[in-house]
Design an enzyme around this catalytic site. Structure first.
Site, PDB file in Angstrom:
ATOM      1  N   LYS A 106       4.709 -82.657 -29.375  1.00 16.28           N
ATOM      2  CA  LYS A 106       4.557 -82.685 -27.732  1.00 16.28           C
ATOM      3  C   LYS A 106       3.773 -84.331 -27.309  1.00 16.28           C
ATOM      4  O   LYS A 106       4.323 -84.440 -26.453  1.00 16.28           O
ATOM      5  CB  LYS A 106       3.747 -81.199 -27.537  1.00 16.28           C
ATOM      6  CG  LYS A 106       4.064 -80.583 -26.540  1.00 16.28           C
ATOM      7  CD  LYS A 106       2.679 -80.464 -25.873  1.00 16.28           C
ATOM      8  CE  LYS A 106       1.708 -81.429 -25.188  1.00 16.28           C
ATOM      9  NZ  LYS A 106       0.703 -80.815 -24.649  1.00 16.28           N
ATOM     10  N   GLN A 155     -11.384 -89.907 -23.191  1.00 16.10           N
ATOM     11  CA  GLN A 155      -9.774 -90.215 -22.908  1.00 16.10           C
ATOM     12  C   GLN A 155      -9.214 -89.402 -21.564  1.00 16.10           C
ATOM     13  O   GLN A 155      -8.218 -89.140 -21.097  1.00 16.10           O
ATOM     14  CB  GLN A 155      -8.984 -89.293 -24.129  1.00 16.10           C
ATOM     15  CG  GLN A 155      -9.367 -87.754 -24.183  1.00 16.10           C
ATOM     16  CD  GLN A 155      -8.524 -87.113 -25.727  1.00 16.10           C
ATOM     17  OE1 GLN A 155      -8.910 -87.215 -26.414  1.00 16.10           O
ATOM     18  NE2 GLN A 155      -7.446 -86.332 -24.998  1.00 16.10           N
ATOM     19  N   ALA A 203      -9.454 -74.368 -27.078  1.00 15.80           N
ATOM     20  CA  ALA A 203      -8.550 -74.042 -26.201  1.00 15.80           C
ATOM     21  C   ALA A 203      -7.429 -73.473 -27.255  1.00 15.80           C
ATOM     22  O   ALA A 203      -5.962 -73.743 -26.560  1.00 15.80           O
ATOM     23  CB  ALA A 203      -8.200 -74.549 -24.732  1.00 15.80           C
ATOM     24  N   HIS A 213      -3.733 -72.367 -29.196  1.00 14.93           N
ATOM     25  CA  HIS A 213      -2.580 -71.935 -28.765  1.00 14.93           C
ATOM     26  C   HIS A 213      -1.580 -71.345 -30.077  1.00 14.93           C
ATOM     27  O   HIS A 213      -1.824 -72.402 -31.366  1.00 14.93           O
ATOM     28  CB  HIS A 213      -1.857 -71.840 -27.705  1.00 14.93           C
ATOM     29  CG  HIS A 213      -1.300 -73.358 -27.068  1.00 14.93           C
ATOM     30  ND1 HIS A 213      -0.816 -74.186 -28.154  1.00 14.93           N
ATOM     31  CD2 HIS A 213      -2.629 -74.443 -27.068  1.00 14.93           C
ATOM     32  CE1 HIS A 213      -1.260 -75.396 -27.615  1.00 14.93           C
ATOM     33  NE2 HIS A 213      -1.595 -75.890 -26.806  1.00 14.93           N
ATOM     34  N   HIS A 225      -0.818 -75.398 -31.668  1.00 10.87           N
ATOM     35  CA  HIS A 225      -1.945 -75.518 -32.463  1.00 10.87           C
ATOM     36  C   HIS A 225      -2.128 -75.176 -33.745  1.00 10.87           C
ATOM     37  O   HIS A 225      -1.772 -75.424 -34.688  1.00 10.87           O
ATOM     38  CB  HIS A 225      -3.394 -75.611 -31.909  1.00 10.87           C
ATOM     39  CG  HIS A 225      -4.146 -75.940 -30.755  1.00 10.87           C
ATOM     40  ND1 HIS A 225      -3.901 -75.046 -29.404  1.00 10.87           N
ATOM     41  CD2 HIS A 225      -4.507 -77.651 -30.527  1.00 10.87           C
ATOM     42  CE1 HIS A 225      -4.540 -76.290 -28.653  1.00 10.87           C
ATOM     43  NE2 HIS A 225      -4.360 -76.848 -29.329  1.00 10.87           N
ATOM     44  N   SER A 272       0.618 -76.090 -24.182  1.00 14.01           N
ATOM     45  CA  SER A 272      -0.258 -76.873 -23.633  1.00 14.01           C
ATOM     46  C   SER A 272      -1.565 -75.998 -22.824  1.00 14.01           C
ATOM     47  O   SER A 272      -1.371 -74.688 -22.723  1.00 14.01           O
ATOM     48  CB  SER A 272      -0.072 -77.848 -22.683  1.00 14.01           C
ATOM     49  OG  SER A 272      -0.945 -78.226 -21.814  1.00 14.01           O
ATOM     50  N   SER A 273      -2.708 -76.180 -23.997  1.00 11.15           N
ATOM     51  CA  SER A 273      -3.783 -76.341 -23.484  1.00 11.15           C
ATOM     52  C   SER A 273      -4.465 -75.307 -21.881  1.00 11.15           C
ATOM     53  O   SER A 273      -4.193 -74.758 -21.679  1.00 11.15           O
ATOM     54  CB  SER A 273      -5.171 -76.761 -23.722  1.00 11.15           C
ATOM     55  OG  SER A 273      -5.129 -76.074 -25.317  1.00 11.15           O
ATOM     56  N   GLN A 308       1.548 -90.039 -28.644  1.00 16.17           N
ATOM     57  CA  GLN A 308      -0.073 -90.079 -29.128  1.00 16.17           C
ATOM     58  C   GLN A 308       0.296 -89.963 -30.990  1.00 16.17           C
ATOM     59  O   GLN A 308      -0.575 -91.041 -31.531  1.00 16.17           O
ATOM     60  CB  GLN A 308      -0.902 -88.662 -28.745  1.00 16.17           C
ATOM     61  CG  GLN A 308      -1.582 -88.552 -29.368  1.00 16.17           C
ATOM     62  CD  GLN A 308      -2.815 -87.004 -28.838  1.00 16.17           C
ATOM     63  OE1 GLN A 308      -3.660 -87.547 -27.667  1.00 16.17           O
ATOM     64  NE2 GLN A 308      -2.935 -86.397 -29.899  1.00 16.17           N
ATOM     65  N   MET A 335      -8.431 -80.445 -29.842  1.00 11.99           N
ATOM     66  CA  MET A 335     -10.099 -80.124 -28.292  1.00 11.99           C
ATOM     67  C   MET A 335      -9.580 -78.722 -28.514  1.00 11.99           C
ATOM     68  O   MET A 335     -10.192 -78.726 -26.548  1.00 11.99           O
ATOM     69  CB  MET A 335      -9.182 -80.872 -26.984  1.00 11.99           C
ATOM     70  CG  MET A 335      -9.088 -82.711 -26.936  1.00 11.99           C
ATOM     71  SD  MET A 335      -9.466 -83.373 -25.749  1.00 11.99           S
ATOM     72  CE  MET A 335      -7.672 -83.278 -24.374  1.00 11.99           C
TER      73      MET A 335
HETATM   74  P1  AMP Z   1      -5.367 -80.726 -27.940  1.00 14.14           P
HETATM   75  O1  AMP Z   1      -5.560 -80.178 -28.242  1.00 14.14           O
HETATM   76  O2  AMP Z   1      -4.051 -80.449 -26.756  1.00 14.14           O
HETATM   77  O3  AMP Z   1      -5.385 -83.053 -27.740  1.00 14.14           O
HETATM   78  O4  AMP Z   1      -3.935 -80.813 -29.386  1.00 14.14           O
HETATM   79  C1  AMP Z   1      -3.806 -81.038 -30.399  1.00 14.14           C
HETATM   80  C2  AMP Z   1      -3.315 -81.062 -31.148  1.00 14.14           C
HETATM   81  O5  AMP Z   1      -2.221 -79.621 -31.094  1.00 14.14           O
HETATM   82  C3  AMP Z   1      -2.097 -82.607 -30.985  1.00 14.14           C
HETATM   83  O6  AMP Z   1      -1.780 -83.196 -32.086  1.00 14.14           O
HETATM   84  C4  AMP Z   1      -1.141 -82.068 -29.850  1.00 14.14           C
HETATM   85  O7  AMP Z   1      -0.165 -82.423 -30.200  1.00 14.14           O
HETATM   86  C5  AMP Z   1      -1.044 -80.562 -30.781  1.00 14.14           C
HETATM   87  N1  AMP Z   1      -0.362 -79.822 -29.762  1.00 14.14           N
HETATM   88  C6  AMP Z   1      -0.871 -79.634 -28.648  1.00 14.14           C
HETATM   89  N2  AMP Z   1       0.238 -78.785 -28.335  1.00 14.14           N
HETATM   90  C7  AMP Z   1       1.253 -78.258 -29.074  1.00 14.14           C
HETATM   91  C8  AMP Z   1       2.769 -77.646 -29.557  1.00 14.14           C
HETATM   92  N3  AMP Z   1       2.676 -76.964 -27.695  1.00 14.14           N
HETATM   93  N4  AMP Z   1       3.439 -77.820 -30.507  1.00 14.14           N
HETATM   94  C9  AMP Z   1       2.808 -78.747 -31.306  1.00 14.14           C
HETATM   95  N5  AMP Z   1       1.746 -79.272 -31.782  1.00 14.14           N
HETATM   96  C10 AMP Z   1       1.341 -79.081 -29.948  1.00 14.14           C
END
Ligand code: AMP
Length: 254
Positions: free
Chosen positions: A150, A62, A33, A35, A38, A186-187, A154, A31
């Site tokens: 994390k 979601q 942002a 870090h 990702h 986390s974003s 999901q 999604m």
């Molecule tokens: P998101 O952009 O938050 O939807 O995350 C996209 C993907 O990155 C998802 O598969 C998350 O589980 C993964 N992700 C987010 N934060 C972390 C983290 N700190 N360590 C590992 N994977 C992550």
């Protein structure tokens, strides 16, 4: 250069070209942002495949809380810069109309795991997640797709969905990446105030401690967290808490 693809037809056209023949495609849905969490998924994806695709789509279905959707950080320029730096081949960056021509009339529903832990506190959340991930997997048609531990619940739901619907895609879990003080990246972390950010480090520390779930919950509450749940399942301990307006989740292997 990372090529930006905004429409499904563009991607389908490209996939027919010779450059894709007999190439393994790896896919990392996000999604934005972006870090280091990702980035670790993206690096694994690049290492294991011939062609790498990252998607950025802040999926409205979601978010069970509209304010959470509005507040969600959006940092497109920086994200694109990172994707180029790590030499990602394609960014899939669709609008909501491209993904939801049906207005979310058709949905993926799971009846067990999606109803507990985060599912019990965020009604409809996993329906939105599973639906968008199925759509993205059907559009990109990768050989492998990468998800972070994390968001362990999901990952398990997506893995289960792919098996249930016979998708020929390898779902690969990647370890959680933490900040120096232990907070899972986390974003949403950027939304914490300086004080809240300091306090947040107690969450992973207590989650990984020897204490019981009840003890952890009560200690977190004493510190000022609002706790959704601390619960053990299948050899892991899962937790979700709020600090001010920000909701944080994490899990550890016991
Ligand atoms: P998101 O952009 O938050 O939807 O995350 C996209 C993907 O990155 C998802 O598969 C998350 O589980 C993964 N992700 C987010 N934060 C972390 C983290 N700190 N360590 C590992 N994977 C992550």
């Amino acid at each position: 250069m990372t090529k930006i693809i905004k429409t499904i037809s563009e991607w389908k056209q490209l996939k027919k070209s010779n450059a894709f023949k007999e190439k393994k495609i790896g896919f990392v849905p996000t999604m934005g942002a972006l870090h280091s969490g990702h980035i670790s998924l993206i690096e694994t994806c690049i290492n294991e495949n011939d062609i790498s695709v990252v998607s950025i789509f802040v999926n409205p279905t979601q978010f069970n809380d509209l304010k959470d959707l509005e507040r969600y950080p959006r940092t497109f320029e920086n994200d694109l810069h990172l994707l180029e730096k790590f030499k990602v081949d394609f960014l899939f960056y669709p609008g909501a109309k491209e993904i939801y021509p049906d207005n979310f009339k058709y949905r993926v529903v799971e009846d067990e795991l999606s109803k507990i832990l985060c599912g019990a506190f965020r009604p409809g959340h996993f329906e939105g997640v599973l639906t968008v991930v199925l759509k993205l997997l059907n559009i990109i048609q990768p050989d492998r797709a990468y998800f972070g531990e994390k968001d362990y619940q999901q990952y398990k739901l997506i893995d289960g969905m792919c098996k249930a619907f016979f998708l020929d895609i390898e779902i690969i879990p990647c370890p959680t990446i933490h900040e120096e003080d232990g907070l899972a990246m986390s974003s949403r972390n950027v939304l914490l105030t300086k004080e809240e950010r300091k306090l947040a480090a107690n969450f992973p520390r207590l989650l990984a401690s020897e204490k019981s779930a009840e003890e952890i919950k009560s200690e977190l509450e004493k510190l000022g967290f609002k706790v959704d749940y601390i619960a053990g399942l299948e050899g892991r301990r899962f937790g979700a808490v709020h600090i001010g307006k920000v909701r944080l989740i994490d899990n550890v292997e016991l």
